[in-house]
Design an enzyme around this catalytic site. Structure first.
Site, mmCIF file in Angstrom:
data_model
loop_
_atom_site.group_PDB
_atom_site.id
_atom_site.type_symbol
_atom_site.label_atom_id
_atom_site.label_comp_id
_atom_site.label_asym_id
_atom_site.label_seq_id
_atom_site.Cartn_x
_atom_site.Cartn_y
_atom_site.Cartn_z
ATOM 1 N N GLY A 184 -31.965 43.124 41.525
ATOM 2 C CA GLY A 184 -32.441 43.245 42.897
ATOM 3 C C GLY A 184 -33.798 43.865 43.120
ATOM 4 O O GLY A 184 -34.367 43.720 44.205
ATOM 5 N N GLU A 214 -28.860 44.099 35.690
ATOM 6 C CA GLU A 214 -29.244 42.710 35.411
ATOM 7 C C GLU A 214 -30.348 42.237 36.352
ATOM 8 O O GLU A 214 -30.108 41.389 37.207
ATOM 9 C CB GLU A 214 -28.024 41.777 35.429
ATOM 10 C CG GLU A 214 -27.074 42.022 36.561
ATOM 11 C CD GLU A 214 -25.793 41.212 36.523
ATOM 12 O OE1 GLU A 214 -25.335 40.835 35.436
ATOM 13 O OE2 GLU A 214 -25.244 40.966 37.606
ATOM 14 N N CYS A 231 -43.696 14.773 51.615
ATOM 15 C CA CYS A 231 -43.610 14.180 52.955
ATOM 16 C C CYS A 231 -42.737 15.033 53.845
ATOM 17 O O CYS A 231 -41.593 14.657 54.147
ATOM 18 C CB CYS A 231 -43.052 12.776 52.847
ATOM 19 S SG CYS A 231 -44.221 11.741 52.028
ATOM 20 N N GLU A 232 -43.236 16.160 54.216
ATOM 21 C CA GLU A 232 -42.472 17.090 55.019
ATOM 22 C C GLU A 232 -43.444 18.113 55.593
ATOM 23 O O GLU A 232 -44.183 18.762 54.838
ATOM 24 C CB GLU A 232 -41.456 17.786 54.097
ATOM 25 C CG GLU A 232 -40.539 18.661 54.832
ATOM 26 C CD GLU A 232 -39.080 18.541 54.334
ATOM 27 O OE1 GLU A 232 -38.677 17.479 53.836
ATOM 28 O OE2 GLU A 232 -38.391 19.527 54.480
HETATM 29 N N1 LLP Z 1 -27.079 39.685 39.347
HETATM 30 C C1 LLP Z 1 -26.443 38.894 40.215
HETATM 31 C C2 LLP Z 1 -24.990 38.870 40.236
HETATM 32 C C3 LLP Z 1 -27.191 38.105 41.111
HETATM 33 O O1 LLP Z 1 -26.546 37.335 41.988
HETATM 34 C C4 LLP Z 1 -28.602 38.134 41.068
HETATM 35 C C5 LLP Z 1 -29.404 37.319 41.982
HETATM 36 C C6 LLP Z 1 -29.219 38.973 40.124
HETATM 37 C C7 LLP Z 1 -28.423 39.734 39.275
HETATM 38 C C8 LLP Z 1 -30.710 39.071 39.997
HETATM 39 O O2 LLP Z 1 -31.324 39.543 41.142
HETATM 40 P P1 LLP Z 1 -32.905 39.826 41.142
HETATM 41 O O3 LLP Z 1 -33.148 40.983 40.188
HETATM 42 O O4 LLP Z 1 -33.590 38.607 40.688
HETATM 43 O O5 LLP Z 1 -33.208 40.171 42.531
HETATM 44 N N2 LLP Z 1 -33.363 32.450 45.101
HETATM 45 C C9 LLP Z 1 -33.619 33.712 45.751
HETATM 46 C C10 LLP Z 1 -33.013 34.870 45.004
HETATM 47 C C11 LLP Z 1 -31.519 34.766 44.854
HETATM 48 C C12 LLP Z 1 -30.948 35.860 44.021
HETATM 49 C C13 LLP Z 1 -29.531 35.580 43.681
HETATM 50 N N3 LLP Z 1 -28.904 36.537 42.835
HETATM 51 C C14 LLP Z 1 -35.126 33.891 45.897
HETATM 52 O O6 LLP Z 1 -35.869 33.033 45.465
HETATM 53 O O7 LLP Z 1 -35.575 34.869 46.488
#
Ligand code: LLP
Length: 442
Positions: A253, A295, A366-367
């Site tokens: 996160g 993670e 095209c959007e």
């Molecule tokens: N662990 C779990 C269970 C998750 O669902 C996620 C992200 C992470 C770790 C990693 O989170 P991060 O460190 O990358 O914030 N597509 C969206 C982001 C979706 C994140 C989903 N889960 C975007 O482009 O902002």
């Protein structure tokens, strides 16, 4: 406190070279465009390694620590190899991510399988390859997994994924820890899940609890809170079910700096809060300090990646915006149209030019919503200029598509003046290789 690379807009090796061009990893970006064509994803390996090091040193004093890379942010065999070298494990969320890890020769014991609707085939792949942990998300999955494990005479180490009820201030689509969420067991369902494992699902071994609160997070308090919620639940489970859980996975996160308005904490700052919460709340709830998994995804690869595009047509709307079109767009980066994400860019061969204007960088799809950056001040652009958009390393390639049958770009990694392909550019033949014309039409 010392800054970490997630707090910078540019990859750490980015600079202006003698020719006045942008350089990343010692490679002139204009030359990269000539060599590999555009759009091109460029990954600065030094930035990825620096972030991994920051995580390892920030948590150094907590011995029972396993960092994992959330591979959904950018999954390729290259990333698996690099993460293995860095001592990171992997979080995978699909058969495809798991398969990539298997094929790259990743240490299976360091993989956690997350996801709210894993299929039987996916669970089977995980079991057959002796995956380290499965983070079980719901009651159906508990039953399926136990059934499969018993049929294979195996015992499986699991986490129970919980919804910790913590809200963080990020885009609604990327919040996951608040109560009304599709992920994980509600805290009120946890006792039943533990009971079922104890009494019925005897091939499952609960190692710990797992939570993820959201993505692109700038607050530190939520990390304190998630650790506390998990420890409190561990204490309750110990008391009520006489099961002593040994591990906690607090997800990812941590935010990155897409523009100067973004102010994520450093890795050291969140580590301090997490370790503080672990220490004080372990005491408060009478729990032995558990093994800690984190993670992160975005913070590991986001800043490292940039996308370079070639400028094509432009359009001045009378008394309105000036649109300048790039040779990619929402197919290589859907984040601006999906989340209203804002990025920073430079013109790679005009970094210092003072002759500037405000333009909107549009994609080629095209959007109308296919915009990469709205209203950005850039040196005056001409056809053939190379634009570099920063911070596209996470969830860019991973969420790319073939919309309008646009080919997926090439990705290279750069370091010490060397560039290496890590994903080949798709070809038209590959693009149509899955198309089938039914017999009655041929
Ligand atoms: N662990 C779990 C269970 C998750 O669902 C996620 C992200 C992470 C770790 C990693 O989170 P991060 O460190 O990358 O914030 N597509 C969206 C982001 C979706 C994140 C989903 N889960 C975007 O482009 O902002």
């Amino acid at each position: 406190m010392e800054k970490t690379a997630n707090q910078s807009i540019l990859p750490i090796s980015a600079k202006i070279n003698d020719k006045g061009n942008l350089e990343i990893g010692g490679c002139d970006v204009i030359e990269l465009a000539q060599k590999y064509d555009t759009p091109l994803y460029v990954y600065d390996e030094a930035t990825i390694k620096s972030i991994c090091n920051s995580y390892k040193t920030a948590f150094e004093k907590y011995k029972n620590f396993q960092p994992m890379f959330a591979s959904k942010a950018f999954m390729t065999k290259y990333m698996c190899k690099l993460m293995q070298k860095e001592g990171f494990g992997l979080d995978v969320v699909s058969g495809g991510e798991l398969y990539t890890a298997i094929k790259s020769g990743f240490d299976m014991s360091k993989i956690v399988f997350n996801g709210n609707n894993k299929s039987i085939d996916e669970l089977e792949m995980a079991l057959d390859n002796n995956i380290g942990r499965i983070s079980v998300d719901n009651f159906l999955e508990l039953a399926l997994l136990d059934n499969l494990a018993k049929s294979k005479n195996k015992n499986i180490d699991i986490f129970l994924r919980i919804t910790p009820g913590i809200e963080c201030h990020t885009h609604e689509y990327i919040q996951t820890g608040h109560l009304d969420s599709k992920f994980g067991f509600d805290l009120t369902q946890l006792d039943e899940a533990v009971e079922l494992v104890k009494e019925q699902y005897t091939s499952l071994n609960i190692k710990g609890l797992h939570a993820h609160i959201g993505s692109q997070i700038f607050e530190t308090q939520v990390y304190y809170d998630v650790v506390e919620v998990i420890l409190k639940e561990m204490a309750r489970i110990k008391e009520k079910h006489s099961i002593e859980l040994q591990e906690m996975n607090i997800g990812g996160g941590l935010g990155i700096t897409y523009t100067e308005n973004d102010t994520p904490p450093s890795i050291n700052e969140i580590a301090e809060v997490i370790l503080d919460s672990l220490e004080s709340n372990s005491k408060k709830y009478g729990i032995n300090s558990p093994k800690l998994y984190i993670e992160p995804g975005r913070s590991i690869v986001g800043t490292a990646g940039a996308t370079i595009y070639t400028v094509g047509s432009s359009k001045q709307v009378p008394n309105g915006k000036k649109y300048v079109a790039l040779d990619g767009g929402m197919s290589d980066n859907p984040r601006p149209s999906m989340y209203q994400a804002i990025y920073t860019a430079v013109v790679a061969d005009k970094v210092h030019s003072d002759d500037k204007e405000i333009v909107t960088l549009a994609g080629k799809h095209c959007e109308s919503g296919d915009i990469i950056i709205k209203d950005i001040e850039l040196p005056k652009l001409e056809e053939g200029d190379i634009v570099c958009v920063f911070n596209t390393g996470a969830y860019g390639y991973s969420m790319s598509s073939n919309y309008n049958r646009v080919l997926k770009p090439c990705a290279v990694t750069v370091q010490n003046g060397q560039s290496s392909v890590i994903i080949k550019r798709e070809t038209y033949d590959e693009l149509i290789s899955h198309d089938v014309i039914p017999d009655y039409l041929s």
